[in-house]
Design an enzyme around this catalytic site. Structure first.
Site, short mmCIF file in Angstrom:
data_model
loop_
_atom_site.label_atom_id
_atom_site.label_comp_id
_atom_site.label_asym_id
_atom_site.label_seq_id
_atom_site.Cartn_x
_atom_site.Cartn_y
_atom_site.Cartn_z
N SER B 175 45.83 50.28 -9.58
CA SER B 175 46.39 50.38 -8.23
C SER B 175 47.90 50.44 -8.34
O SER B 175 48.46 50.08 -9.39
CB SER B 175 45.99 49.16 -7.41
OG SER B 175 46.74 49.08 -6.22
N TYR B 188 44.55 40.35 -5.83
CA TYR B 188 44.39 41.78 -6.10
C TYR B 188 45.31 42.23 -7.23
O TYR B 188 44.89 42.92 -8.16
CB TYR B 188 44.68 42.57 -4.81
CG TYR B 188 44.28 44.02 -4.85
CD1 TYR B 188 42.94 44.39 -4.90
CD2 TYR B 188 45.24 45.02 -4.84
CE1 TYR B 188 42.58 45.73 -4.93
CE2 TYR B 188 44.89 46.35 -4.87
CZ TYR B 188 43.56 46.71 -4.92
OH TYR B 188 43.21 48.03 -4.96
#
Lengths: 242, 311
Positions: B175, B188
Site C-alpha cells: 500500500s 494497517y
C-alpha cells in the site's frame, strides 16, 4: 534526569539490553528489567542495585505477546510510573525463508514486533500520563533496507518500523510522547547503539541511524529505492548466463 | 563565449549521461513475461484491485484461480471472464485466507484444476480505522492475520510451485501506507510495511531462480476497503472518526480496473516495485526527502486544500 524517571527494558540480559541498563542506571534512572532468562536477570539486578535507583526484574518469554500486560502491571506496581520503554529484545533469524520451519515466522514476529506492540499498548496510558513518554525500538539493519536480509527477519523489522512510524506520527499530534526508531548494523558495538538510543530519547530525535555503513545504506535507499535489488538481480542473471 | 561553451558542454554531458543510463537500463532490463496460457492465483479477487488484476490478466490470455471469501461476487466475476473469446480456464475458490487448513486444500484444488501455477497475487487485505490507543489487541491481531500472516502462509504454500516453473511471478499488494505511516492507520501500516520488507528480502533470496517479485503500492484506489473497514469498537460513536472516514474516501479516486492494468503491466515487465497513482508517487518522494517531516507537510497541504474547498 529526575531520580523518579523509570525505564522498562526488554531483552535486558542480551548485549544491547544490558548496555542500555548500565547507562540508564548510571544516570539515575530506575529500571524494570524484562527478560526470559531468570538467572541472568538476577545477576544483572545484583550488579545494578544501588540506593540511588529502584531496580525490578520481570521474567517473561519475549515470544509471548500475551505476557506483556502482566509485565506492565507488575512494573507499574513496583515503580508507580513508566517514562521510557526500550524494546531491545532480539530474535536471531537471519535465514532464508525457504529454510525456515513454519513456526519460526511466528516466533520472530512475536519477539521483534508483536510483543513490543503489546507492551506499548499496556504501558501507553502511563507513558503519556507524564506528558513526555519515550518509546524506543530497534529496527536494526533489516528494517532500514530489506535487500539482502532474511525475509522473515525483514518482515518483522519492517512491521516494527511501520508500527513505530505510525504511532510516532500519532503521538506527535498529541505532543504527549514520542517514538524513536534506531537502525544499526549488527557490527556496531552494543554500547554505541545504547548511547545513540538514550541520546535520541533525550533530544527527541525520532530516526537514528548508527554507523557509517547504515547511514550510507539509508541514503542509497532513499535516492534509488530499487537500485540495490536491481544490482542483485542483474548479477544473478549474468551469473546464470555465464 | 567560453562560459556559454562550458554550459553547452555541460548540457551535452548531461544528455549523454542520461542517454547512457537509459541504454544501460534497457540492456539490463529482463525480457517481458509472456502471460498467455499461464496460470495465476489471485486472492481477494472478487472486488476492487483484485478484480481489476483478474480482468487485466484475462485480457492477456492468462488462466485464473480466483480466491475470495465472498462466493457471490466471485462467481459473477468468473462468469464474466469465462464469456471472453480466449476460452480461459477459470476456477473459483471460496476461502478465508486466515484458515491455514483451508489454504492447503485450496492449493491442492488449484493444482488439480490447473496442474501448474505461474503467478501468485497476494492481494487480499482489510483496513481498520482508529488511533492505536483506541484499537484493541484483538482488532489489531485480526488485521495482521489477514494482511500479513495469511500472505506469508500462502507464499510458503505456493513457492515450490512457482519455483518449479520456467518463468514465474510473486506479487504482493502492499500500500501507499507501506511507504508512509499516517496517524490513524497504525495497524494497517504495520502490516503493509511488513509485506514490503518481506517482499523485498524475498526478492533477494529468489535471485537466480525463475521467480520474480513485484511489490505494489497503490495510492487512493476507488475500492470498498475503506468503506468495509470496521472502525475500532471504541470509536463507533465518535463523530470525528466518521468525518475522517468520509475525508479518506474522497481520496480513493482511481478506477480499480486501471490499477489492475498498471499492476499487470508492471508484473509483465518484472518491475521490482510499482507505485500506482500520482498520490503514491508524490507521497513516496516526499517520504524519501523527509522521512520524519512528511506528516507535517501532508497535514499542511491537506488543511489548505480543505480550507479552499469550504471557502
Amino acid at each position: 534526569m529526575s531520580p523518579r524517571n523509570v525505564a522498562v527494558i526488554t531483552g535486558a540480559t542480551q548485549r544491547l539490553g544490558t548496555a542500555l541498563a548500565r547507562r540508564l542506571a548510571q544516570s539515575g534512572v530506575s529500571l524494570a528489567l524484562v527478560d526470559g532468562d531468570a538467572g541472568a536477570l538476577a545477576r544483572l539486578e545484583r550488579e545494578l542495585a544501588s540506593n540511588r535507583i529502584v531496580v525490578s526484574t520481570h521474567v517473561a518469554d519475549p515470544a509471548d505477546p500475551g505476557a506483556a500486560a502482566d509485565v506492565a502491571t507488575a512494573a507499574l506496581a513496583v515503580h508507580g510510573r513508566v517514562d521510557q520503554l526500550y524494546a531491545a529484545a532480539r530474535a536471531d533469524a537471519d535465514r532464508a525463508f525457504a529454510d525456515l520451519p513454519a513456526g519460526e515466522f511466528d516466533r520472530v514476529m512475536a519477539v521483534v514486533a508483536r510483543t513490543p506492540i503489546a507492551l506499548v499498548r499496556a504501558l501507553l496510558p502511563s507513558l503519556v500520563a507524564g506528558g513526555a513518554g519515550r518509546v524506543v525500538v530497534f529496527a536494526e539493519r533489516s528494517g532500514l533496507d530489506a535487500t539482502g536480509a532474511g525475509a522473515v527477519d525483514a518482515a518483522a523489522h519492517y512491521a516494527l518500523r511501520g508500527f513505530a512510524s505510525g504511532l510516532g506520527n500519532e503521538l506527535a499530534l498529541s505532543g504527549r510522547g514520542s517514538v524513536h526508531v534506531v537502525y544499526a548494523t549488527s557490527t556496531q558495538p552494543p554500547d554505541r547503539v545504547a548511547r545513540a538510543a538514550i541520546d535520541a530519547a533525550a533530544s527527541g530525535r525520532r530516526r537514528v541511524i548508527v554507523g557509517g555503513a547504515a547511514r550510507a545504506l539509508s541514503w542509497l535507499d532513499r535516492a534509488f529505492p530499487v537500485a540495490q535489488s536491481r544490482l542483485i538481480g542483474a548479477a544473478a542473471r549474468l551469473g546464470v548466463r555465464a | 563565449m567560453s562560459a556559454s561553451r562550458k554550459l553547452a558542454g555541460l548540457g551535452l554531458a548531461t544528455v549523454a549521461l542520461s542517454g547512457a543510463t537509459l541504454a544501460l537500463r534497457r540492456a539490463l532490463a529482463p525480457l517481458p513475461m509472456a502471460l498467455a496460457g499461464r496460470t495465476a492465483v489471485i486472492t481477494g479477487a472478487a472486488s476492487g484491485i483484485g478484480r481489476g488484476i483478474a480482468r487485466a490478466l484475462a485480457r492477456q490470455g492468462c488462466n485464473l484461480a480466483l480466491v475470495d471469501r465472498n462466493a457471490g461476487p466471485l462467481e459473477a466475476l468468473a462468469g464474466e471472464l469465462r464469456g471472453g473469446p480466449d476460452r480461459l480456464r477459470i476456477s473459483t475458490h471460496v476461502v478465508d485466507v486466515t484458515d491455514a487448513a483451508a489454504n492447503v486444500a485450496m492449493r491442492d484444488a488449484v493444482v488439480a484444476v490447473h496442474h501448474e501455477v505461474d503467478l501468485l497475487f497476494n492481494n487480499a487485505g482489510v483496513a481498520l480505522g482508529g488511533d492505536f490507543a483506541r484499537v484493541s489487541a484483538a482488532e489489531f491481531d485480526w488485521l495482521l492475520g489477514i494482511n500479513l500472516d495469511a500472505v506469508v502462509d500462502l507464499t510458503r504454500l505456493f513457492l515450490p510451485l512457482l519455483r518449479a516453473g520456467d518463468d514465474s511471478a510473486l506479487v504482493f499488494t502492499s500500500s501507499l501506507f507501506g511507504l508512509i505511516a499516517p496517524p490513524g492507520q497504525v495497524a494497517y501500516s504495520t502490516s503493509k510495511f511488513a509485506v514490503r520488507g518481506f517482499a523485498t528480502a524475498l526478492r533477494g533470496e529468489l535471485a537466480g531462480t525463475p521467480v520474480s517479485v513485484t511489490v505494489v503500492h497503490p495510492g487512493g484506489v476507488k475500492t470498498a476497503i475503506a468503506r468495509d473497514a470496521p472502525l475500532a469498537a471504541a470509536l463507533k460513536d465518535d463523530p470525528r472518526a466518521a468525518r475522517e472516514r468520509a475525508a479518506t474516501e474522497k481520496f480513493l479516486r482511481m478506477d480499480p480496473d486501471l490499477a489492475g492494468r498498471i499492476i499487470v503491466d508492471a508484473v509483465r515487465k518484472r518491475r521490482h516495485r510499482v507505485l500506482v497513482g500520482l498520490d503514491a508517487k508524490l507521497l513516496s518522494a516526499l517520504e524519501r526527502a523527509s522521512p520524519v517531516g512528511y506528516p507535517t507537510v501532508m497535514r499542511a497541504v491537506f488543511e489548505r486544500a480543505s480550507a479552499r474547498k469550504t471557502s
